[in-house]
Motif scaffolding. Structure first.
Motif, PDB file in Angstrom:
ATOM      1  N   LEU A 233      -7.805  -6.558   1.711  1.00 33.43           N
ATOM      2  CA  LEU A 233      -8.099  -7.629   2.373  1.00 33.43           C
ATOM      3  C   LEU A 233      -6.938  -8.214   3.176  1.00 33.43           C
ATOM      4  O   LEU A 233      -7.080  -9.137   3.777  1.00 33.43           O
ATOM      5  CB  LEU A 233      -8.673  -8.726   1.326  1.00 33.43           C
ATOM      6  CG  LEU A 233     -10.092  -8.520   0.722  1.00 33.43           C
ATOM      7  CD1 LEU A 233     -10.371  -9.417  -0.145  1.00 33.43           C
ATOM      8  CD2 LEU A 233     -11.104  -8.368   1.738  1.00 33.43           C
ATOM      9  N   ASP A 234      -5.778  -7.881   2.672  1.00 29.96           N
ATOM     10  CA  ASP A 234      -4.700  -8.343   3.198  1.00 29.96           C
ATOM     11  C   ASP A 234      -4.209  -7.600   4.712  1.00 29.96           C
ATOM     12  O   ASP A 234      -3.096  -7.722   5.386  1.00 29.96           O
ATOM     13  CB  ASP A 234      -3.419  -8.196   2.396  1.00 29.96           C
ATOM     14  CG  ASP A 234      -3.293  -6.622   2.230  1.00 29.96           C
ATOM     15  OD1 ASP A 234      -3.697  -5.724   2.414  1.00 29.96           O
ATOM     16  OD2 ASP A 234      -2.205  -6.616   1.141  1.00 29.96           O
ATOM     17  N   LYS A 235      -5.168  -6.879   5.335  1.00 34.64           N
ATOM     18  CA  LYS A 235      -5.239  -6.196   6.659  1.00 34.64           C
ATOM     19  C   LYS A 235      -4.274  -4.967   6.460  1.00 34.64           C
ATOM     20  O   LYS A 235      -3.905  -4.091   7.589  1.00 34.64           O
ATOM     21  CB  LYS A 235      -4.189  -7.241   7.663  1.00 34.64           C
ATOM     22  CG  LYS A 235      -5.093  -8.354   7.593  1.00 34.64           C
ATOM     23  CD  LYS A 235      -4.320  -9.174   8.528  1.00 34.64           C
ATOM     24  CE  LYS A 235      -4.425 -10.839   8.419  1.00 34.64           C
ATOM     25  NZ  LYS A 235      -3.688 -11.755   9.480  1.00 34.64           N
ATOM     26  N   MET A 236      -3.926  -4.461   5.427  1.00 30.62           N
ATOM     27  CA  MET A 236      -3.066  -3.214   5.099  1.00 30.62           C
ATOM     28  C   MET A 236      -4.047  -2.160   4.751  1.00 30.62           C
ATOM     29  O   MET A 236      -5.010  -2.268   4.171  1.00 30.62           O
ATOM     30  CB  MET A 236      -2.174  -3.397   4.028  1.00 30.62           C
ATOM     31  CG  MET A 236      -1.072  -4.670   4.366  1.00 30.62           C
ATOM     32  SD  MET A 236      -0.155  -4.092   5.839  1.00 30.62           S
ATOM     33  CE  MET A 236       0.843  -5.726   5.725  1.00 30.62           C
ATOM     34  N   VAL A 237      -3.152  -0.948   5.101  1.00 26.90           N
ATOM     35  CA  VAL A 237      -3.629   0.536   4.633  1.00 26.90           C
ATOM     36  C   VAL A 237      -2.611   0.809   3.911  1.00 26.90           C
ATOM     37  O   VAL A 237      -1.464   1.255   4.628  1.00 26.90           O
ATOM     38  CB  VAL A 237      -4.065   1.462   5.722  1.00 26.90           C
ATOM     39  CG1 VAL A 237      -4.766   2.695   5.151  1.00 26.90           C
ATOM     40  CG2 VAL A 237      -5.418   0.677   6.656  1.00 26.90           C
ATOM     41  N   ARG A 238      -2.815   1.359   2.559  1.00 29.39           N
ATOM     42  CA  ARG A 238      -1.848   2.031   1.615  1.00 29.39           C
ATOM     43  C   ARG A 238      -2.164   3.359   1.280  1.00 29.39           C
ATOM     44  O   ARG A 238      -3.107   3.586   1.342  1.00 29.39           O
ATOM     45  CB  ARG A 238      -1.538   1.082   0.654  1.00 29.39           C
ATOM     46  CG  ARG A 238      -0.742  -0.320   0.746  1.00 29.39           C
ATOM     47  CD  ARG A 238      -0.621  -1.020  -0.240  1.00 29.39           C
ATOM     48  NE  ARG A 238      -0.384  -2.443   0.119  1.00 29.39           N
ATOM     49  CZ  ARG A 238      -0.822  -3.655   0.526  1.00 29.39           C
ATOM     50  NH1 ARG A 238      -2.204  -3.459   0.554  1.00 29.39           N
ATOM     51  NH2 ARG A 238      -0.233  -4.726   0.553  1.00 29.39           N
TER      52      ARG A 238
END
Length: 647
Positions: free
Chosen positions: A488-493
């Motif tokens: 949800l924080d716009k990141m891809v990890r």
């Protein structure tokens, strides 16, 4: 003295009783008469009321009939006025004079909108309602991802409590299906879900169609997702009746801005197209995507149409594929996730409290997997499903925070993985079948050993600069060495699946990431976001601890390409086994096939009446894909290559 004794004569007691009875009888008779009179009066009053109600009903019917006649006359006059105005404009154009603007209209504001005092036509209103529901609801502990769904989507669903696409089933209205998502300060509540959300109802009304998602099927690069039903859409988009309305309002046509009078060419990599405009219409050309095109006004060679679906092909690129609907399967609730088995023989669909497995060739129901030990009260949406590579087991993730591993042949639960503290939104099996990965709203990715039946790693996302890194989607690389997650924080990890060490943190999306999927090469990652875009990332080198390295020019950044064209949240992405196509499903109810080499869209498919919460590609090599939607339907489609054309 007389020989007889004389007593005074007095009335006997029997006579007194008879007198009292006579008095009582007289009083009773009087009461009976009074009751009869009251009853008669009551009946008269009721008759009068019934007569008045009937008169009122007749009056209402007459009003409705008059209103219908008035609307019909109004439509007739409007059509006649439009026809006459068109004739007048054509005559003025032939005479060399530009046509005057319609009465009451103002000049264009520059983005294709006009400041008119009149409300938009009915076919435009649903799109405007959707634009007011762009932000997903907060998903935190105790929140119900499907809850706000599809009230609209149902639509009414813009108030759902979970990520869009994960909405609860619709209870009426255009429901988008809805489930729950991790709380996010950046995500205001949507409509079920459902999302849904608001979930969408079975009638295709508004609901929430937000995304609960399932993990990629074994052996396939597609990813799992989490989405809502608008409130039934479990939250969703407003109901649309016609094909054209399903695709949104037609964009205004525009005159060419090129030096030769023709429309200017789109910039390189842009999949936009220019809608045709009447010759008498003036103004600069406006590039629009396929989702902006009115399907009722396109050339026949650009459109393929079925009984209740259609596909628009991009006229700016070579047409390589043909698409067709094979099966449409109705359910009693929002379809939150779909997934194929590795051999492509079976398809699983996760719904409310149950997962259904179908024969792909015939669409026959093979079995229903449902945990009877769970409380019967309330909803329990299956947000993600995933087959083991051998097809013997099915993993399901649900709102009760448990991962169930089902023995499909026995229809029994083999084991349950517990540990997550919030809803499970995504699952994926490794290709060797030894590991399963899960993503949850509790901001963790967990890696489980199928052989040892226990948790191997719990990877928390603890970035201090991120307010809500709830995990919406996970995917395992084809070589079973990497795990990727969208949040949800716009990141891809990206992490090393064996050690849990972080390898990549990909930034670029402007809103929550709802879906991730690996390309077949294992070095490229695809993500879909609520910012309406899909991004393709190239994974880079790390410090060498995992032994995994990919060469790339870091001066250009990890994002290789951004695909734009959807009109609403991108809820699900997947990749074909040959790597030739990227497939996306959206809250705009459309599915699009993208060419990863050019960034062009091949076609845009419209067939669902609510958000497309989940898309899955058959990993068997047979050109099939499946969609799950807030309209309570799962559909199986083919995307075969055009004859004599190679992909």
């Amino acid at each position: 003295m007389s020989v007889y004794s004389h007593r005074p004569v007095v009335p006997g007691p029997q006579n007194r009783i008879i007198e009292m009875l006579d008095a009582i009888r007289a009083e009773f008779d009087q009461l009976v008469r009074d009751v009869y009179l009251n009853k008669t009066e009551k009946e008269n009053i009721e008759h009068k009321m019934t007569t008045q109600l009937q008169e009122m009903h007749n009056f209402q019917q007459n009003l409705l009939e008059i209103e219908r006649q008035q609307q019909a006359m109004k439509k007739q006059y409007e059509e006649e006025i439009a026809r006459l105005r068109q004739q007048l404009e054509q005559a003025q154009v032939r005479a060399g004079h530009p046509p005057p603007p319609p009465p009451g209209s103002n000049s264009n504001n520059g983005n294709g909108n006009t400041n008119s005092p009149h409300p938009p036509p009915p076919h435009q209103q649903p799109q405007q309602q959707q634009q007011q529901q762009q932000q997903p609801p907060s998903i935190g502990p105790g929140s119900n991802y499907f809850g706000g769904i599809m009230n609209a989507h149902g639509n009414g669903n813009s108030q759902q409590q979970g990520p869009p696409g994960l909405m609860a089933p619709p209870q009426g209205g255009d429901h988008a299906v809805p489930p729950h998502y991790p709380s996010s300060s950046q995500a205001p509540p949507p409509p079920p879900p459902g999302s849904a959300p608001g979930y969408m109802n079975g009638s295709g009304q508004q609901g929430y169609g937000y995304p609960p998602r399932g993990g990629p099927s074994p052996g396939t690069p597609s990813s799992s997702h989490a989405t809502p039903i608008s409130n039934n859409d479990p939250a969703g988009t407003p109901k649309r009746q016609s094909a054209s309305s399903m695709n949104g309002p037609p964009m205004p046509s525009a005159a060419s801005g090129g030096p030769s009078g023709g429309p200017p060419p789109p910039p390189p990599g842009n999949n936009a197209m220019v809608a045709q405009r009447p010759k008498n219409q003036m103004g600069p050309s406006t590039p629009v995507g396929l989702a902006d095109v009115d399907p009722d006004n396109v050339p026949p060679n650009m459109k393929v149409e079925g009984r209740d679906w259609f596909a628009l092909f991009n006229p700016k690129t070579t047409r390589y594929l043909k698409v067709d609907l094979l099966h449409s399967i109705d359910h009693s609730s929002v379809v939150c996730c779909v997934k194929f088995s590795a051999d492509g023989r079976w398809m699983a669909a996760g719904c409310n409290r149950a997962t259904y497995i179908y024969d792909v060739s015939t669409s026959a129901l093979s079995c229903v997997l449902q945990d009877d030990s769970v409380q019967k009260d309330g909803d329990l949406y299956i947000r993600s499903v995933c087959f083991s590579p051998d097809g013997k087991y099915l993993a399901t993730g649900a709102e009760d925070k448990q991962i169930r591993i089902w023995d499909i042949e026995r229809r029994q639960i083999r084991n349950v993985f517990r540990g997550h503290e919030q809803d499970i939104y995504s699952l994926d099996f490794s290709r060797d079948g030894r590991v399963i990965v899960s993503g949850s709203g509790d901001r963790t990715v967990r890696i489980w050993s199928m052989t040892e039946q226990k948790e191997m790693h719990c990877i928390p996302i603890q970035d201090l600069d991120q307010k809500d890194p709830g995990v919406t989607s996970v995917a395992i690389s084809p070589d079973s060495r990497l795990v990727a997650a969208g949040s949800l924080d716009k990141m891809v990890r990206v992490w090393d699946i064996h050690t849990g060490q972080p390898l990549e943190r990909l930034e670029g999306h402007k809103d929550s990431v709802y879906s991730v999927a690996f390309m077949p090469d294992g070095r490229t990652l695809v993500s879909g976001s609520l910012d309406k875009t899909i991004k393709m990332w190239q994974l880079g080198t790390n410090d060498g601890r995992s032994g995994y390295g990919v060469d790339r020019d870091r001066s250009k950044g990890p994002c290789k390409m951004t695909f734009t064209g959807h009109k609403d949240f991108v809820l699900s992405v997947a990749c074909t086994p040959d790597g030739n196509w990227i497939v996306s499903g959206s809250k705009d109810r459309g599915v699009q096939f993208w060419d990863p080499r050019t960034g062009q869209t091949q076609f845009m498919l419209q067939g669902h009446k609510n958000s497309v919460i989940s898309v899955a590609i058959s990993p068997s090599g047979r050109p099939l894909f499946a969609t799950g939607s807030g309209d309570n339907r799962a559909r199986i489609w083919s995307y075969e290559p055009q004859p004599h054309r190679k992909c």
